[in-house]
Design a protein around this motif. Structure first.
Motif, PDB file in Angstrom:
ATOM      1  N   LEU A 123      23.121  11.520  30.961  1.00 46.61           N
ATOM      2  CA  LEU A 123      22.592  12.816  30.518  1.00 46.61           C
ATOM      3  C   LEU A 123      21.596  12.640  29.379  1.00 46.61           C
ATOM      4  CD1 LEU A 123      25.815  15.046  30.607  1.00 46.61           C
ATOM      5  CD2 LEU A 123      23.876  15.097  32.185  1.00 46.61           C
ATOM      6  N   GLU A 124      21.913  11.735  28.445  1.00 46.99           N
ATOM      7  CA  GLU A 124      20.995  11.470  27.339  1.00 46.99           C
ATOM      8  C   GLU A 124      19.677  10.911  27.866  1.00 46.99           C
ATOM      9  OE1 GLU A 124      22.877   8.935  24.549  1.00 46.99           O
ATOM     10  OE2 GLU A 124      24.437  10.381  23.984  1.00 46.99           O
ATOM     11  N   ASN A 125      19.775   9.965  28.815  1.00 45.36           N
ATOM     12  CA  ASN A 125      18.559   9.378  29.389  1.00 45.36           C
ATOM     13  C   ASN A 125      17.738  10.429  30.124  1.00 45.36           C
ATOM     14  OD1 ASN A 125      19.266   6.848  28.433  1.00 45.36           O
ATOM     15  ND2 ASN A 125      20.280   6.233  30.328  1.00 45.36           N
ATOM     16  N   LYS A 165      11.986  15.053  28.139  1.00 50.03           N
ATOM     17  CA  LYS A 165      11.102  15.237  26.992  1.00 50.03           C
ATOM     18  C   LYS A 165       9.804  14.458  27.187  1.00 50.03           C
ATOM     19  CE  LYS A 165      14.794  16.057  23.629  1.00 50.03           C
ATOM     20  NZ  LYS A 165      15.486  15.537  22.418  1.00 50.03           N
ATOM     21  N   GLU A 166       9.928  13.212  27.687  1.00 46.84           N
ATOM     22  CA  GLU A 166       8.739  12.401  27.930  1.00 46.84           C
ATOM     23  C   GLU A 166       7.854  13.055  28.984  1.00 46.84           C
ATOM     24  OE1 GLU A 166       9.843   8.449  28.902  1.00 46.84           O
ATOM     25  OE2 GLU A 166      10.762   8.026  26.965  1.00 46.84           O
ATOM     26  N   SER A 191       2.042  17.873  28.868  1.00 45.95           N
ATOM     27  CA  SER A 191       1.233  18.532  27.834  1.00 45.95           C
ATOM     28  C   SER A 191      -0.041  17.740  27.566  1.00 45.95           C
ATOM     29  CB  SER A 191       2.044  18.669  26.554  1.00 45.95           C
ATOM     30  OG  SER A 191       1.274  19.261  25.539  1.00 45.95           O
ATOM     31  N   LEU A 192       0.093  16.400  27.512  1.00 43.89           N
ATOM     32  CA  LEU A 192      -1.088  15.565  27.284  1.00 43.89           C
ATOM     33  C   LEU A 192      -2.079  15.700  28.437  1.00 43.89           C
ATOM     34  CD1 LEU A 192       0.560  12.317  25.867  1.00 43.89           C
ATOM     35  CD2 LEU A 192      -0.779  14.002  24.602  1.00 43.89           C
ATOM     36  N   ALA A 193      -1.536  15.760  29.672  1.00 42.29           N
ATOM     37  CA  ALA A 193      -2.414  15.902  30.838  1.00 42.29           C
ATOM     38  C   ALA A 193      -3.156  17.235  30.796  1.00 42.29           C
ATOM     39  CB  ALA A 193      -1.596  15.789  32.122  1.00 42.29           C
ATOM     40  N   GLU A 194      -2.424  18.298  30.413  1.00 42.62           N
ATOM     41  CA  GLU A 194      -3.071  19.606  30.305  1.00 42.62           C
ATOM     42  C   GLU A 194      -4.140  19.596  29.220  1.00 42.62           C
ATOM     43  OE1 GLU A 194      -0.044  22.454  29.646  1.00 42.62           O
ATOM     44  OE2 GLU A 194       0.808  22.312  31.663  1.00 42.62           O
TER      45      GLU A 194
END
Length: 235
Positions: free
Chosen positions: A77-79, A85-86, A92-95
């Protein structure tokens, strides 16, 4: 009085002996049966105890494995959260990259928007200075700045895309956009919310009124679909 005969005595003794033998045989047989039952019960009890111990060991191992499984599930679950998030960051970076390419004029863009046409005013023989009814670069700047402030995503002049580094110069009846000359009329195309862009340009005392006061012919039209090609030489 009954007379006891010798054969009766012998018969009685025989019966007594037989009875004793039968009783002894029965008692001995019952003792053996009890011993066998006791031995069988003891073996069954040992087997039951052994099975119970095995069951306890299996249950203990099962609890241990369940604990390890829960720990690994928590790690998964943590992974997954980290990967999510990544993924959001990369998305977001692509946008952002797509927006920057759009602002730089590197990609074709399309959408709703407006077109603004600026034309030279009608010639007035009484007007001594011809420049007073010509469209100049500052007139174009006023429209472009208002469009950008109102949220325009991309703008072109006579089909030529503008970037953050674009420059506009006035040279008589023509203007130069990034080194390319354009004669009047000047059609300024902007992609954005048509209602917002139109309202901003039509504000009382705003850009439209200022241009009309300068004898510029101003026309504004909403568009459902506008396509702006990338700047030549951009990729």
């Amino acid at each position: 009085m009954i007379k006891v005969k010798g054969k009766h005595v012998i018969l009685s003794l025989v019966c007594l002996v037989l009875g004793f033998m039968v009783a002894f045989s029965y008692h001995f047989t019952q003792k053996e049966i009890n011993q066998k039952n006791t031995t069988l019960t003891s073996k069954q009890w040992e087997k039951t105890l052994d099975l119970r111990n095995q069951l306890i060991e299996i249950e203990e191992l099962n609890r241990k494995l369940q604990k390890e499984l829960n720990q690994k599930q928590d790690k998964v679950l943590e992974n997954e959260k980290d990967l999510s998030k990544e993924a959001q960051v990369y998305s977001s970076l692509a946008e952002d990259a797509e927006k920057y390419r759009m602002f730089l004029g590197k990609v074709k863009v399309g959408g709703q928007g407006v077109t603004v046409q600026l034309s030279d005013g009608a010639y007035d023989p009484e007007e001594e200075n011809i420049n007073n009814y010509l469209v100049h670069e500052y007139h174009v700047f006023k429209v472009i700045n208002e469009l950008y402030i109102s949220g325009a995503a991309a703008i072109a002049i006579n089909g030529q895309r503008l970037t953050s580094q674009s420059y506009i110069l006035c040279n008589g009846p023509v203007i130069t956009v990034d080194g390319i000359q354009h004669p009047a009329p000047f059609v300024i195309t902007a992609i954005g919310d048509p209602e917002v862009l139109t309202s901003a340009l039509n504000l009382t005392g705003g850009v439209k009124d200022q241009l009309v006061n300068d004898n510029i012919v101003f026309s504004l039209e909403k568009k459902n679909e506008i396509i702006l090609n990338p700047i030549l030489g951009q990729s």
